[in-house]
Design a protein around this motif. Structure first.
Motif, PDB file in Angstrom:
ATOM      1  N   GLY A   1       0.750   4.636 -47.277  1.00 41.87           N
ATOM      2  CA  GLY A   1       0.229   5.217 -46.045  1.00 41.87           C
ATOM      3  C   GLY A   1       1.288   5.858 -45.176  1.00 41.87           C
ATOM      4  O   GLY A   1       1.066   6.101 -43.992  1.00 41.87           O
ATOM      5  N   SER A   2       2.441   6.169 -45.753  1.00 44.77           N
ATOM      6  CA  SER A   2       3.549   6.729 -44.971  1.00 44.77           C
ATOM      7  C   SER A   2       3.516   8.244 -44.845  1.00 44.77           C
ATOM      8  O   SER A   2       4.343   8.812 -44.135  1.00 44.77           O
ATOM      9  CB  SER A   2       4.891   6.294 -45.578  1.00 44.77           C
ATOM     10  N   GLY A   3       2.586   8.890 -45.523  1.00 45.50           N
ATOM     11  CA  GLY A   3       2.447  10.336 -45.360  1.00 45.50           C
ATOM     12  C   GLY A   3       1.576  10.642 -44.156  1.00 45.50           C
ATOM     13  O   GLY A   3       0.921   9.759 -43.592  1.00 45.50           O
ATOM     14  N   LEU A   4       1.585  11.894 -43.722  1.00 45.03           N
ATOM     15  CA  LEU A   4       0.683  12.312 -42.651  1.00 45.03           C
ATOM     16  C   LEU A   4      -0.762  12.128 -43.092  1.00 45.03           C
ATOM     17  O   LEU A   4      -1.069  12.201 -44.285  1.00 45.03           O
ATOM     18  CB  LEU A   4       0.927  13.779 -42.296  1.00 45.03           C
TER      19      LEU A   4
ATOM     20  N   ASP B   1      -1.382   7.441 -42.051  1.00 44.63           N
ATOM     21  CA  ASP B   1      -2.469   6.495 -42.326  1.00 44.63           C
ATOM     22  C   ASP B   1      -2.137   5.077 -41.881  1.00 44.63           C
ATOM     23  O   ASP B   1      -2.939   4.426 -41.221  1.00 44.63           O
ATOM     24  CB  ASP B   1      -2.824   6.500 -43.818  1.00 44.63           C
ATOM     25  N   ARG B   2      -0.954   4.580 -42.228  1.00 48.12           N
ATOM     26  CA  ARG B   2      -0.628   3.180 -41.921  1.00 48.12           C
ATOM     27  C   ARG B   2      -0.465   2.935 -40.427  1.00 48.12           C
ATOM     28  O   ARG B   2      -0.670   1.829 -39.950  1.00 48.12           O
ATOM     29  CB  ARG B   2       0.601   2.710 -42.701  1.00 48.12           C
ATOM     30  N   ILE B   3      -0.139   3.960 -39.657  1.00 48.16           N
ATOM     31  CA  ILE B   3       0.020   3.798 -38.211  1.00 48.16           C
ATOM     32  C   ILE B   3      -1.314   4.018 -37.494  1.00 48.16           C
ATOM     33  O   ILE B   3      -1.660   3.273 -36.581  1.00 48.16           O
ATOM     34  CB  ILE B   3       1.144   4.714 -37.692  1.00 48.16           C
ATOM     35  N   VAL B   4      -2.071   5.000 -37.922  1.00 47.95           N
ATOM     36  CA  VAL B   4      -3.399   5.238 -37.339  1.00 47.95           C
ATOM     37  C   VAL B   4      -4.287   4.010 -37.526  1.00 47.95           C
ATOM     38  O   VAL B   4      -5.128   3.699 -36.678  1.00 47.95           O
ATOM     39  CB  VAL B   4      -4.044   6.507 -37.951  1.00 47.95           C
ATOM     40  N   ALA B   5      -4.088   3.246 -38.622  1.00 51.01           N
ATOM     41  CA  ALA B   5      -4.920   2.085 -38.931  1.00 51.01           C
ATOM     42  C   ALA B   5      -4.562   0.827 -38.135  1.00 51.01           C
ATOM     43  O   ALA B   5      -5.303  -0.158 -38.173  1.00 51.01           O
ATOM     44  CB  ALA B   5      -4.816   1.777 -40.427  1.00 51.01           C
ATOM     45  N   LEU B   6      -3.459   0.845 -37.394  1.00 50.97           N
ATOM     46  CA  LEU B   6      -3.045  -0.337 -36.625  1.00 50.97           C
ATOM     47  C   LEU B   6      -4.028  -0.643 -35.500  1.00 50.97           C
ATOM     48  O   LEU B   6      -4.777   0.230 -35.054  1.00 50.97           O
ATOM     49  CB  LEU B   6      -1.651  -0.104 -36.027  1.00 50.97           C
ATOM     50  N   ALA B   7      -3.983  -1.877 -34.996  1.00 52.33           N
ATOM     51  CA  ALA B   7      -4.770  -2.258 -33.814  1.00 52.33           C
ATOM     52  C   ALA B   7      -4.086  -1.636 -32.603  1.00 52.33           C
ATOM     53  O   ALA B   7      -2.964  -2.008 -32.263  1.00 52.33           O
ATOM     54  CB  ALA B   7      -4.824  -3.773 -33.689  1.00 52.33           C
ATOM     55  N   LEU B   8      -4.740  -0.661 -31.982  1.00 54.07           N
ATOM     56  CA  LEU B   8      -4.144   0.105 -30.889  1.00 54.07           C
ATOM     57  C   LEU B   8      -5.034   0.068 -29.654  1.00 54.07           C
ATOM     58  O   LEU B   8      -6.230  -0.197 -29.751  1.00 54.07           O
ATOM     59  CB  LEU B   8      -3.925   1.560 -31.333  1.00 54.07           C
ATOM     60  N   GLU B   9      -4.445   0.380 -28.512  1.00 56.33           N
ATOM     61  CA  GLU B   9      -5.149   0.430 -27.234  1.00 56.33           C
ATOM     62  C   GLU B   9      -4.626   1.613 -26.423  1.00 56.33           C
ATOM     63  O   GLU B   9      -3.507   2.044 -26.656  1.00 56.33           O
ATOM     64  CB  GLU B   9      -4.894  -0.872 -26.450  1.00 56.33           C
ATOM     65  N   PRO B  10      -5.294   2.180 -25.510  1.00 57.24           N
ATOM     66  CA  PRO B  10      -6.647   1.863 -25.068  1.00 57.24           C
ATOM     67  C   PRO B  10      -7.717   2.499 -25.949  1.00 57.24           C
ATOM     68  O   PRO B  10      -8.897   2.437 -25.625  1.00 57.24           O
ATOM     69  CB  PRO B  10      -6.690   2.455 -23.654  1.00 57.24           C
ATOM     70  N   ARG B  11      -7.286   3.100 -27.046  1.00 59.56           N
ATOM     71  CA  ARG B  11      -8.245   3.692 -27.986  1.00 59.56           C
ATOM     72  C   ARG B  11      -7.740   3.469 -29.402  1.00 59.56           C
ATOM     73  O   ARG B  11      -6.551   3.257 -29.625  1.00 59.56           O
ATOM     74  CB  ARG B  11      -8.453   5.178 -27.691  1.00 59.56           C
ATOM     75  N   LYS B  12      -8.646   3.534 -30.343  1.00 55.41           N
ATOM     76  CA  LYS B  12      -8.299   3.377 -31.758  1.00 55.41           C
ATOM     77  C   LYS B  12      -7.514   4.583 -32.259  1.00 55.41           C
ATOM     78  O   LYS B  12      -7.653   5.691 -31.735  1.00 55.41           O
ATOM     79  CB  LYS B  12      -9.576   3.230 -32.595  1.00 55.41           C
ATOM     80  N   GLY B  13      -6.754   4.364 -33.313  1.00 55.01           N
ATOM     81  CA  GLY B  13      -6.009   5.449 -33.929  1.00 55.01           C
ATOM     82  C   GLY B  13      -6.913   6.566 -34.408  1.00 55.01           C
ATOM     83  O   GLY B  13      -6.553   7.743 -34.334  1.00 55.01           O
ATOM     84  N   THR B  14      -8.097   6.216 -34.877  1.00 45.54           N
ATOM     85  CA  THR B  14      -9.026   7.251 -35.336  1.00 45.54           C
ATOM     86  C   THR B  14      -9.492   8.125 -34.171  1.00 45.54           C
ATOM     87  O   THR B  14      -9.725   9.315 -34.348  1.00 45.54           O
ATOM     88  CB  THR B  14     -10.239   6.625 -36.051  1.00 45.54           C
TER      89      THR B  14
END
Length: 175
Positions: free
Chosen positions: A70-73, A21-34
């Motif tokens: 948010g450290s679990g899968l 959860d905590r990594i998927v929620a980060l500001a990422l590129e070129p696509r969102k974690g979701t």
């Protein structure tokens, strides 16, 4: 990218890195974690249906009493029968027993997705390559902190290490 890639489900494993959860929620590129998560879930469904192993790697910070929230899968990602690995380094092989587990299953090909493309995914893949595994990188199942970091891995490094494909290009051999 490559032409369609056919995988042997008896010799291939899906390896997803740091879909927490905590990594998927980060500001990422070129696509969102979701967006990465949606493609990863499609891959998980396809690998399970083909009878191929699913490896879910998550990181824990060493030397701390409690992991951050948010450290679990991500909820619902893991199922009975999946291989769940906890790493304490950037890559998923060092000190985790992952290589032994994969060899027991007869796996020779690793198919990668996760976050971050150039960190956890690339580090785990490089170690896997050093151990003799064939590597496949699913470009649309990954993201990094910047598009430049993601593209450097996908366009420069990964083609030298294995095959790069999109999720829709993967198929399984029929037994």
């Amino acid at each position: 990218m490559t032409a369609p890639l056919t995988l042997d489900p008896a010799r291939s494993a899906l390896v997803l890195v740091d879909l927490m959860d905590r990594i998927v929620a980060l500001a990422l590129e070129p696509r969102k974690g979701t967006e990465v998560l949606v493609v990863a879930e499609e891959l998980v469904t396809a690998f399970r249906a083909a009878g191929a192993p699913v490896v879910l790697i998550r990181v824990e910070r060493p030397g701390v009493a409690e992991q951050p929230p948010g450290s679990g899968l991500v909820a619902g990602l893991a199922r009975d029968g999946d291989i769940e690995i906890v790493k304490r380094t950037i890559g998923g092989f060092q000190g985790t027993g992952l290589d032994e587990r994969l060899r027991e299953l007869g796996v020779t090909t690793l198919v990668f997705g996760g976050i971050a493309t150039n960190l956890g995914v690339e580090s785990t893949a490089r170690a896997g390559g050093d151990l003799g595994y064939d590597l496949v990188f699913v470009e649309d199942a990954m993201a990094a902190f910047t598009t430049a970091e993601h593209e450097a891995s996908v366009r420069l490094d990964f083609p030298r290490l294995g095959s790069v494909a999109r999720a829709a290009e993967l198929t399984f051999m029929r037994s």
